[in-house]
Design a protein around this motif. Structure first.
Motif, PDB file in Angstrom:
ATOM      1  N   VAL A  91     -38.755  51.439  96.467  1.00 47.90           N
ATOM      2  CA  VAL A  91     -37.192  51.470  96.750  1.00 47.90           C
ATOM      3  C   VAL A  91     -36.581  51.412  95.149  1.00 47.90           C
ATOM      4  O   VAL A  91     -37.191  50.770  94.405  1.00 47.90           O
ATOM      5  N   ASN A  92     -35.423  51.725  95.068  1.00 47.32           N
ATOM      6  CA  ASN A  92     -34.595  51.493  93.797  1.00 47.32           C
ATOM      7  C   ASN A  92     -34.240  50.112  93.752  1.00 47.32           C
ATOM      8  O   ASN A  92     -33.764  49.382  94.500  1.00 47.32           O
ATOM      9  N   ILE A  93     -34.956  49.245  92.881  1.00 49.05           N
ATOM     10  CA  ILE A  93     -34.404  47.577  92.514  1.00 49.05           C
ATOM     11  C   ILE A  93     -33.547  47.560  91.631  1.00 49.05           C
ATOM     12  O   ILE A  93     -33.034  46.402  91.299  1.00 49.05           O
ATOM     13  N   LYS A  94     -32.921  48.645  91.171  1.00 47.90           N
ATOM     14  CA  LYS A  94     -31.563  48.594  90.196  1.00 47.90           C
ATOM     15  C   LYS A  94     -31.902  47.578  89.299  1.00 47.90           C
ATOM     16  O   LYS A  94     -33.132  47.729  88.374  1.00 47.90           O
ATOM     17  N   SER A  95     -31.068  46.757  89.004  1.00 47.79           N
ATOM     18  CA  SER A  95     -31.284  45.912  87.592  1.00 47.79           C
ATOM     19  C   SER A  95     -32.270  44.741  87.652  1.00 47.79           C
ATOM     20  O   SER A  95     -32.605  44.147  86.692  1.00 47.79           O
ATOM     21  N   ALA A  96     -32.822  44.561  89.001  1.00 49.91           N
ATOM     22  CA  ALA A  96     -34.174  43.815  88.834  1.00 49.91           C
ATOM     23  C   ALA A  96     -35.049  44.343  87.868  1.00 49.91           C
ATOM     24  O   ALA A  96     -36.247  43.733  87.530  1.00 49.91           O
ATOM     25  N   SER A  97     -35.020  45.692  87.551  1.00 53.22           N
ATOM     26  CA  SER A  97     -35.904  46.376  86.545  1.00 53.22           C
ATOM     27  C   SER A  97     -35.989  45.543  85.324  1.00 53.22           C
ATOM     28  O   SER A  97     -36.948  45.635  84.704  1.00 53.22           O
ATOM     29  N   LYS A  98     -34.940  44.831  84.856  1.00 56.04           N
ATOM     30  CA  LYS A  98     -34.895  44.104  83.523  1.00 56.04           C
ATOM     31  C   LYS A  98     -35.777  43.095  83.633  1.00 56.04           C
ATOM     32  O   LYS A  98     -36.427  42.836  82.512  1.00 56.04           O
ATOM     33  N   THR A  99     -36.077  42.376  84.953  1.00 57.77           N
ATOM     34  CA  THR A  99     -36.879  41.274  84.821  1.00 57.77           C
ATOM     35  C   THR A  99     -38.499  42.008  84.827  1.00 57.77           C
ATOM     36  O   THR A  99     -39.363  41.317  83.972  1.00 57.77           O
ATOM     37  N   VAL A 100     -38.837  43.215  85.219  1.00 58.89           N
ATOM     38  CA  VAL A 100     -39.988  43.782  85.198  1.00 58.89           C
ATOM     39  C   VAL A 100     -40.241  44.291  83.601  1.00 58.89           C
ATOM     40  O   VAL A 100     -41.328  44.237  82.942  1.00 58.89           O
ATOM     41  N   ILE A 101     -38.999  44.737  82.983  1.00 57.63           N
ATOM     42  CA  ILE A 101     -39.051  45.153  81.511  1.00 57.63           C
ATOM     43  C   ILE A 101     -39.622  43.889  80.566  1.00 57.63           C
ATOM     44  O   ILE A 101     -40.366  43.891  79.743  1.00 57.63           O
ATOM     45  N   SER A 102     -39.274  42.733  81.060  1.00 62.63           N
ATOM     46  CA  SER A 102     -39.135  41.397  80.398  1.00 62.63           C
ATOM     47  C   SER A 102     -40.689  41.121  80.298  1.00 62.63           C
ATOM     48  O   SER A 102     -41.450  40.667  79.529  1.00 62.63           O
ATOM     49  N   ALA A 103     -41.269  41.286  81.739  1.00 63.38           N
ATOM     50  CA  ALA A 103     -42.826  40.891  81.516  1.00 63.38           C
ATOM     51  C   ALA A 103     -43.580  41.753  80.908  1.00 63.38           C
ATOM     52  O   ALA A 103     -44.533  41.453  80.139  1.00 63.38           O
ATOM     53  N   LEU A 104     -43.201  43.223  81.021  1.00 63.03           N
ATOM     54  CA  LEU A 104     -43.898  43.960  79.918  1.00 63.03           C
ATOM     55  C   LEU A 104     -43.727  43.808  78.613  1.00 63.03           C
ATOM     56  O   LEU A 104     -44.933  43.841  77.821  1.00 63.03           O
ATOM     57  N   VAL A 105     -42.711  43.422  77.944  1.00 59.25           N
ATOM     58  CA  VAL A 105     -42.674  42.714  76.666  1.00 59.25           C
ATOM     59  C   VAL A 105     -43.485  41.577  76.343  1.00 59.25           C
ATOM     60  O   VAL A 105     -44.242  41.486  75.438  1.00 59.25           O
ATOM     61  N   GLY A 106     -43.667  40.629  77.433  1.00 61.85           N
ATOM     62  CA  GLY A 106     -44.255  39.403  77.342  1.00 61.85           C
ATOM     63  C   GLY A 106     -45.895  39.922  77.226  1.00 61.85           C
ATOM     64  O   GLY A 106     -46.602  39.370  76.336  1.00 61.85           O
ATOM     65  N   MET A 107     -46.231  41.206  77.872  1.00 56.42           N
ATOM     66  CA  MET A 107     -47.833  41.436  77.942  1.00 56.42           C
ATOM     67  C   MET A 107     -48.117  42.081  76.575  1.00 56.42           C
ATOM     68  O   MET A 107     -49.189  41.910  75.982  1.00 56.42           O
ATOM     69  N   ALA A 108     -46.679  42.899  76.158  1.00 54.15           N
ATOM     70  CA  ALA A 108     -47.152  43.450  74.506  1.00 54.15           C
ATOM     71  C   ALA A 108     -47.109  42.475  73.685  1.00 54.15           C
ATOM     72  O   ALA A 108     -48.054  42.611  72.784  1.00 54.15           O
ATOM     73  N   ILE A 109     -46.618  41.247  73.673  1.00 56.71           N
ATOM     74  CA  ILE A 109     -46.643  40.092  72.791  1.00 56.71           C
ATOM     75  C   ILE A 109     -48.104  39.537  72.938  1.00 56.71           C
ATOM     76  O   ILE A 109     -48.896  39.214  72.063  1.00 56.71           O
ATOM     77  N   ASP A 110     -48.611  39.321  74.282  1.00 56.20           N
ATOM     78  CA  ASP A 110     -49.946  38.635  74.384  1.00 56.20           C
ATOM     79  C   ASP A 110     -51.088  39.627  73.918  1.00 56.20           C
ATOM     80  O   ASP A 110     -51.982  38.913  73.558  1.00 56.20           O
ATOM     81  N   ARG A 111     -50.813  40.926  73.962  1.00 56.36           N
ATOM     82  CA  ARG A 111     -51.827  42.072  73.637  1.00 56.36           C
ATOM     83  C   ARG A 111     -51.607  42.154  72.009  1.00 56.36           C
ATOM     84  O   ARG A 111     -52.277  42.910  71.313  1.00 56.36           O
ATOM     85  N   ASP A 112     -50.620  41.565  71.312  1.00 56.27           N
ATOM     86  CA  ASP A 112     -50.467  41.371  69.797  1.00 56.27           C
ATOM     87  C   ASP A 112     -49.983  43.057  69.327  1.00 56.27           C
ATOM     88  O   ASP A 112     -49.998  43.249  68.254  1.00 56.27           O
ATOM     89  N   MET A 113     -49.342  43.640  70.188  1.00 52.80           N
ATOM     90  CA  MET A 113     -48.455  44.933  70.032  1.00 52.80           C
ATOM     91  C   MET A 113     -47.392  44.586  69.668  1.00 52.80           C
ATOM     92  O   MET A 113     -46.650  45.452  68.984  1.00 52.80           O
ATOM     93  N   LEU A 114     -46.616  43.477  70.062  1.00 47.99           N
ATOM     94  CA  LEU A 114     -45.365  43.002  69.175  1.00 47.99           C
ATOM     95  C   LEU A 114     -45.614  41.692  68.404  1.00 47.99           C
ATOM     96  O   LEU A 114     -46.484  40.864  69.120  1.00 47.99           O
TER      97      LEU A 114
END
Length: 360
Positions: A91-114
């Protein structure tokens, strides 16, 4: 792809996510179908009387569609209300998406992509900077976007329509005038999260929706379908992501368990701690805000929560090993409506006390 094509496609995607589920009233394992007496709720580690009262209270909320309560990782209550979709249906989780985006940013940092939260964003988005950029753009960091402290004029609220009908969402967000200094007052703006989606896409060479499926969906065993995109094809950062209530609970469990799933560390504990630490305070709710997570208290216990428009909620209460998901009708409604306050009260007045009493 033209702007009209993008707008129509995005509208169809959102409408599809909100369409009634023909199996909504069918029974499913570990879920209570609408109309089942609340007293039938059986739990372990939660006081059954208080949980029964919570379910009865929840059923009286006309906008609420689902309630999931997990204790120590075990699903103790699973309910659908008012013909809500099946609990495994995205279902559409609306702005809870921001929390998921945050997790992806953290994973990109963990992978040295950021490089990290102090990395300036201007070099990463150079192609879309204004012709004569404000020098303060060079001071905005990844951390500022995550914590809504870019200082740029908001693209949410009264500014939202003009932003999402613009021909280039990234360029439009970067061209907003500064109304605060970078790192200063929290200004909730979906444009900040969309800039993060653009950064993820350009840095990794993969769409944000693909990253979500590979980095989160696969290890968590959940569905994350593609969602709306901007005119340049960048997945909407911070809104309209699709995830089932059980998928959202699984995502919450990842954070509650310190970034581990099935014995594997997929997100660093440091990132979770940084994300949960408030950097600013919402001028609307008074809640603290970290990297995509709000912070408050419920019955004396610290709560970290994701919040999507209309009442798409993911609550984590670490001290009680609780993960709670509530999803709601996301149709537009008056801002003065009390639904969100009622969801907070459902947690604070019934669910948290049920966990405390269940410990006795």
């Amino acid at each position: 792809m033209t702007r009209r094509t993008v707008s129509v496609a995005a509208l169809m995607l959102v409408l599809a996510s909100c369409a009634p589920d023909p199996a909504a009233n069918a029974s499913e394992p570990n879920a209570t179908a609408p109309g089942t007496p609340a007293a039938a709720t059986a739990t372990r580690g939660l006081d059954p009387t208080l949980i029964a009262a919570a379910v009865a209270k929840a059923e009286a909320l006309p906008r609420l569609r689902s309630l999931l309560i997990l204790r120590d990782g075990t699903e103790e209550a699973a309910h659908r209300f008012h013909d809500g979709p099946a609990l495994d249906r995205p279902v559409n989780i609306k702005s809870a998406s921001k929390t998921v985006i945050s997790a992806l940013v953290g994973m990109a940092i963990d992978r040295d992509m950021l490089d990290g939260i102090d990395q300036p964003v201007a070099p990463l988005l150079k192609a879309d900077l204004p012709a004569n950029p404000d020098p303060r753009l060079s001071r905005i960091t990844i951390g500022h976007l995550l914590s809504m402290q870019s200082g740029l004029q908001r693209t949410s609220g009264q500014y939202y329509g003009a932003w999402v009908t613009s021909p280039n969402w990234v360029r439009y967000a970067l061209s907003r005038p500064f109304v605060e200094e970078p790192g200063g007052v929290m200004l909730y703006s979906t444009g900040n999260s969309h800039l993060l989606s653009a950064i993820l896409t350009r840095t990794t060479g993969r769409g944000t929706d693909r990253l979500a499926r590979e980095w989160l969906g696969a290890p968590l065993g959940i569905q994350i379908p593609s969602w709306a995109r901007d005119p340049q094809g960048i997945a909407f950062g911070g809104n309209d992501m699709l995830m089932s209530p059980r998928g959202l609970a699984r995502f919450g469990e990842l954070y509650r368990n310190g970034g581990r799933v099935d014995g594997r560390q997929i997100l660093s504990k440091t990132w979770i701690a940084d994300s949960w630490r408030p950097r600013g305070v919402s001028p609307w709710s008074g809640n603290g805000y970290g990297f995509g997570w709000f912070a408050s208290e419920a019955a004396g216990h610290r709560v970290h929560f994701a919040w999507g428009y209309g009442g798409q909620m993911l609550y984590i209460v670490p001290s009680l090993n609780l993960t709670v998901v509530m999803t709601s009708d996301s149709a537009p409604h008056p801002r003065a409506e009390s639904h969100i306050a009622e969801l907070h009260a459902l947690l604070a007045d019934y669910i948290v006390p049920a966990a405390r009493k269940g410990n006795a």
